[in-house]
Design a protein around this motif. Structure first.
Motif, PDB file in Angstrom:
ATOM      1  N   MET A 132       5.241 -12.221   2.018  1.00  0.00           N
ATOM      2  CA  MET A 132       3.921 -11.779   1.572  1.00  0.00           C
ATOM      3  C   MET A 132       3.063 -13.013   1.295  1.00  0.00           C
ATOM      4  N   THR A 133       1.746 -12.808   1.292  1.00  0.00           N
ATOM      5  CA  THR A 133       0.817 -13.916   1.118  1.00  0.00           C
ATOM      6  C   THR A 133      -0.142 -13.632  -0.019  1.00  0.00           C
ATOM      7  N   ALA A 134      -0.848 -14.672  -0.444  1.00  0.00           N
ATOM      8  CA  ALA A 134      -1.747 -14.558  -1.592  1.00  0.00           C
ATOM      9  C   ALA A 134      -2.833 -13.513  -1.328  1.00  0.00           C
ATOM     10  N   PRO A 135      -3.063 -12.600  -2.282  1.00  0.00           N
ATOM     11  CA  PRO A 135      -3.972 -11.465  -2.057  1.00  0.00           C
ATOM     12  C   PRO A 135      -5.426 -11.784  -2.401  1.00  0.00           C
ATOM     13  N   TYR A 136      -6.119 -12.454  -1.494  1.00  0.00           N
ATOM     14  CA  TYR A 136      -7.540 -12.722  -1.710  1.00  0.00           C
ATOM     15  C   TYR A 136      -8.321 -11.439  -1.414  1.00  0.00           C
ATOM     16  N   GLU A 137      -8.465 -10.629  -2.467  1.00  0.00           N
ATOM     17  CA  GLU A 137      -8.962  -9.259  -2.290  1.00  0.00           C
ATOM     18  C   GLU A 137     -10.420  -9.201  -1.846  1.00  0.00           C
ATOM     19  N   GLU A 138     -11.220 -10.215  -2.188  1.00  0.00           N
ATOM     20  CA  GLU A 138     -12.630 -10.201  -1.802  1.00  0.00           C
ATOM     21  C   GLU A 138     -12.856 -10.798  -0.416  1.00  0.00           C
ATOM     22  N   LEU A 139     -11.861 -11.501   0.104  1.00  0.00           N
ATOM     23  CA  LEU A 139     -12.062 -12.242   1.347  1.00  0.00           C
ATOM     24  C   LEU A 139     -11.491 -11.534   2.575  1.00  0.00           C
ATOM     25  N   TYR A 140     -10.276 -11.004   2.472  1.00  0.00           N
ATOM     26  CA  TYR A 140      -9.664 -10.370   3.645  1.00  0.00           C
ATOM     27  C   TYR A 140     -10.535  -9.249   4.227  1.00  0.00           C
ATOM     28  N   PRO A 141     -11.119  -8.352   3.404  1.00  0.00           N
ATOM     29  CA  PRO A 141     -11.952  -7.296   3.989  1.00  0.00           C
ATOM     30  C   PRO A 141     -13.160  -7.828   4.760  1.00  0.00           C
ATOM     31  N   GLU A 142     -13.700  -8.984   4.356  1.00  0.00           N
ATOM     32  CA  GLU A 142     -14.830  -9.569   5.080  1.00  0.00           C
ATOM     33  C   GLU A 142     -14.442  -9.974   6.500  1.00  0.00           C
ATOM     34  N   LEU A 143     -13.155 -10.157   6.724  1.00  0.00           N
ATOM     35  CA  LEU A 143     -12.657 -10.557   8.045  1.00  0.00           C
ATOM     36  C   LEU A 143     -12.040  -9.394   8.815  1.00  0.00           C
ATOM     37  N   GLY A 144     -12.143  -8.189   8.275  1.00  0.00           N
ATOM     38  CA  GLY A 144     -11.625  -7.028   8.986  1.00  0.00           C
ATOM     39  C   GLY A 144     -10.175  -6.708   8.701  1.00  0.00           C
ATOM     40  N   TRP A 145      -9.632  -7.214   7.586  1.00  0.00           N
ATOM     41  CA  TRP A 145      -8.251  -6.940   7.202  1.00  0.00           C
ATOM     42  C   TRP A 145      -8.226  -6.157   5.898  1.00  0.00           C
ATOM     43  N   GLN A 146      -7.149  -5.414   5.690  1.00  0.00           N
ATOM     44  CA  GLN A 146      -6.839  -4.846   4.381  1.00  0.00           C
ATOM     45  C   GLN A 146      -5.786  -5.717   3.714  1.00  0.00           C
ATOM     46  N   ILE A 147      -5.899  -5.884   2.404  1.00  0.00           N
ATOM     47  CA  ILE A 147      -4.913  -6.664   1.665  1.00  0.00           C
ATOM     48  C   ILE A 147      -4.322  -5.796   0.567  1.00  0.00           C
ATOM     49  N   GLU A 148      -3.008  -5.864   0.397  1.00  0.00           N
ATOM     50  CA  GLU A 148      -2.290  -5.067  -0.594  1.00  0.00           C
ATOM     51  C   GLU A 148      -1.710  -5.995  -1.650  1.00  0.00           C
ATOM     52  N   SER A 149      -1.523  -5.474  -2.852  1.00  0.00           N
ATOM     53  CA  SER A 149      -0.837  -6.254  -3.874  1.00  0.00           C
ATOM     54  C   SER A 149       0.544  -6.671  -3.364  1.00  0.00           C
ATOM     55  N   PRO A 150       0.889  -7.956  -3.459  1.00  0.00           N
ATOM     56  CA  PRO A 150       2.216  -8.384  -3.005  1.00  0.00           C
ATOM     57  C   PRO A 150       3.346  -7.788  -3.834  1.00  0.00           C
ATOM     58  N   TYR A 151       3.028  -7.386  -5.052  1.00  0.00           N
ATOM     59  CA  TYR A 151       4.058  -6.814  -5.909  1.00  0.00           C
ATOM     60  C   TYR A 151       4.377  -5.383  -5.484  1.00  0.00           C
ATOM     61  N   GLU A 152       3.367  -4.689  -4.958  1.00  0.00           N
ATOM     62  CA  GLU A 152       3.602  -3.362  -4.404  1.00  0.00           C
ATOM     63  C   GLU A 152       4.367  -3.454  -3.090  1.00  0.00           C
ATOM     64  N   SER A 153       3.968  -4.402  -2.228  1.00  0.00           N
ATOM     65  CA  SER A 153       4.674  -4.541  -0.947  1.00  0.00           C
ATOM     66  C   SER A 153       6.111  -4.991  -1.169  1.00  0.00           C
ATOM     67  N   THR A 154       6.346  -5.783  -2.217  1.00  0.00           N
ATOM     68  CA  THR A 154       7.715  -6.199  -2.548  1.00  0.00           C
ATOM     69  C   THR A 154       8.566  -5.007  -2.955  1.00  0.00           C
ATOM     70  N   LYS A 155       8.005  -4.123  -3.763  1.00  0.00           N
ATOM     71  CA  LYS A 155       8.734  -2.922  -4.182  1.00  0.00           C
ATOM     72  C   LYS A 155       9.202  -2.128  -2.966  1.00  0.00           C
ATOM     73  N   ARG A 156       8.317  -1.981  -1.986  1.00  0.00           N
ATOM     74  CA  ARG A 156       8.649  -1.230  -0.775  1.00  0.00           C
ATOM     75  C   ARG A 156       9.709  -1.969   0.055  1.00  0.00           C
ATOM     76  N   ALA A 157       9.566  -3.295   0.152  1.00  0.00           N
ATOM     77  CA  ALA A 157      10.524  -4.080   0.932  1.00  0.00           C
ATOM     78  C   ALA A 157      11.922  -4.021   0.315  1.00  0.00           C
ATOM     79  N   LEU A 158      11.984  -4.120  -0.998  1.00  0.00           N
ATOM     80  CA  LEU A 158      13.297  -4.097  -1.656  1.00  0.00           C
ATOM     81  C   LEU A 158      13.997  -2.758  -1.474  1.00  0.00           C
ATOM     82  N   LYS A 159      13.233  -1.698  -1.395  1.00  0.00           N
ATOM     83  CA  LYS A 159      13.823  -0.388  -1.127  1.00  0.00           C
ATOM     84  C   LYS A 159      14.485  -0.377   0.251  1.00  0.00           C
ATOM     85  N   ARG A 160      13.817  -1.002   1.217  1.00  0.00           N
ATOM     86  CA  ARG A 160      14.358  -1.043   2.575  1.00  0.00           C
ATOM     87  C   ARG A 160      15.552  -1.979   2.677  1.00  0.00           C
TER      88      ARG A 160
END
Length: 448
Positions: A132-160
């Motif tokens: 996972m990478t640093a969640p620059y929440e104001e910047l990624y959407p300006e470039l056409g990306w969605q950014i998620e909290s890395p702590y939420e994505s970690t929870k999902r990854a650990l389940k897998r």
């Protein structure tokens, strides 16, 4: 069962400092075995380097391809300084895994080259990996990306990955983000970190999780050793290898020499001719004045404020080339508009004029210069100890749109600007605005 050893090598934040890369490659080639794991933790690419710029980062991926890491993740330099089309195509020819759990396309899909998790097996031990990478929440959407909290994505990854014996996180969150991750998820065994350039000689143990990070610019390679009794970890160790005295990889030197020559040739393009522009960090600076004026026009702002140190040198009379602009303004910094009330604007103007600010040596935040320098203003004057904006006295309760550089809004330099309303203009960098201004002025003079 016999005690086995798992050896991991990692490095981070090369930032296209290719003078160190041949040494790093030489070290890893010497220590490579069929059972060692190799990881790059992001910010391998940095548009400060002409060869990264002109190849849109593909040179960096070609270098990684030759090294064949076990897996990589991306940093903010790949994520928010590359335009969307550059990043979306960056790894399309890579054969190594890119682990990234918290960045998505605007429609919620993932790029074809992204994997959220990876499981590899070695000596009967299942090793689960995620990134996972640093969640620059104001910047990624300006470039056409969605950014998620890395702590939420970690929870999902650990389940897998809950069936795995060893779990390793590839993180570009920074050391303090890694500490939070370790506190939240002690089931992670090792966090290989980046972003904050910490030099962790023996790693740091937090909540039973080993956090390792290896500085920046390829000066170090980190080594993590896990000793297992069967599938159970019984010991974790981390250390760093300093590379300054290493010999270079001859093949890598040859590739970099060739690529550097190609980049110089491709950027040797004349865009205009000028009578020259002086740059001065501590006095009148026509070149930074031109840049701040152009930023106000570019962003449709009322006024502009930039530190003159973002312009590294002046432009001599004669031809202006792309290579010259890249050297003069190398930063991966974007224009930004702040919406400030007059009271906050007054504080901003005061702070950027203070000697402690103008003489500040800054590392990071996208800044690739030396000192910040005195501010260049547009549509702002100071007379008799008072500020005037657009010819009128600055009013404390009036709202102003202020064009500035994004680095001033991130928090470390001027914390009170972080929470002010703002808009980032992306993917254009400061040198794109400067180029447009110089070309426009050249055309006006040529016709006039």
């Amino acid at each position: 069962m016999a005690v086995t050893t798992l050896t991991i090598f990692h490095y981070n934040d090369l930032h296209s400092k290719f003078d160190q890369w041949p040494k790093l490659v030489s070290f890893l080639e010497e220590h490579r075995t069929d059972n060692t794991l190799y990881f790059d933790l992001g910010d391998h690419a940095d548009r400060t380097h002409p060869a990264t710029e002109v190849t849109r980062g593909k040179l960096n991926v070609r270098l990684l391809e030759r090294l064949q890491p076990t897996a990589v993740t991306i940093g903010n330099n790949e994520g928010i300084t590359f335009p969307h089309d550059w990043l979306s195509k960056l790894y399309e020819e890579a054969t190594f895994p890119v682990l990234l759990g918290n960045v998505y396309e605007a429609d919620g899909s993932r790029p074809d080259w992204v994997e959220e998790t990876l499981v590899i097996e070695q000596d009967g031990v299942k090793i689960g990996l995620f990134g996972m990478t640093a969640p620059y929440e104001e910047l990624y959407p300006e470039l056409g990306w969605q950014i998620e909290s890395p702590y939420e994505s970690t929870k999902r990854a650990l389940k897998r990955l809950e069936h795995c014996d060893v779990i390793i996180a590839l993180s570009h969150l920074g050391f303090f983000g890694d500490e939070r991750l370790a506190e939240m998820y002690p089931e992670i065994d090792v966090i290989l970190g980046a972003h904050t350039h910490h030099v962790l000689d023996e790693g740091v143990m937090t909540n039973g999780v080993l956090i390792a990070q290896a500085g920046k610019y390829g000066k170090y390679v980190g080594e993590v050793t896990l000793r297992l009794d069967g599938t159970k970890i019984i010991e974790k160790e981390a250390r760093l290898h300093e590379l300054s005295h290493r010999s270079d990889s001859p093949d890598t030197l040859s590739i970099l020499h060739s690529e550097g020559a190609d980049a110089k040739r491709l950027l040797d393009v004349t865009i205009a001719e000028t009578d020259g522009y002086v740059s001065n960090w501590f006095g009148h600076s026509p070149l930074s004045d031109l840049l701040v004026k152009s930023m106000v026009e570019w962003c449709t702002a009322d006024v502009g404020i930039i530190p003159s140190g973002v312009v590294l040198e002046g432009i001599p009379p004669g031809k202006v080339t792309l290579n010259m602009l890249h050297r003069i303004c190398p930063h991966p910094i974007n224009p930004c508009v702040l919406t400030l009330d007059g009271k906050t604007l007054t504080r901003f103007l005061h702070d950027v004029s203070e000697e402690t600010f103008t003489n500040m040596h800054v590392r990071g935040l996208g800044f690739r210069g030396t000192v910040l320098g005195e501010p260049s203003f547009y549509q702002i004057e100071q007379r008799d100890g008072q500020y005037f904006v657009l010819g009128e006295r600055l009013e404390p309760n009036r709202t102003y749109r202020v064009a500035t550089v994004d680095m001033l809004t991130f928090g470390p330099l001027l914390p009170y600007l972080k929470d002010q309303p703002k808009r980032y203009f992306m993917p254009e960098l400061l040198r794109d605005v400067l180029r447009e201004a110089i070309v426009t002025r050249h055309e006006i003079l040529r016709k006039g």
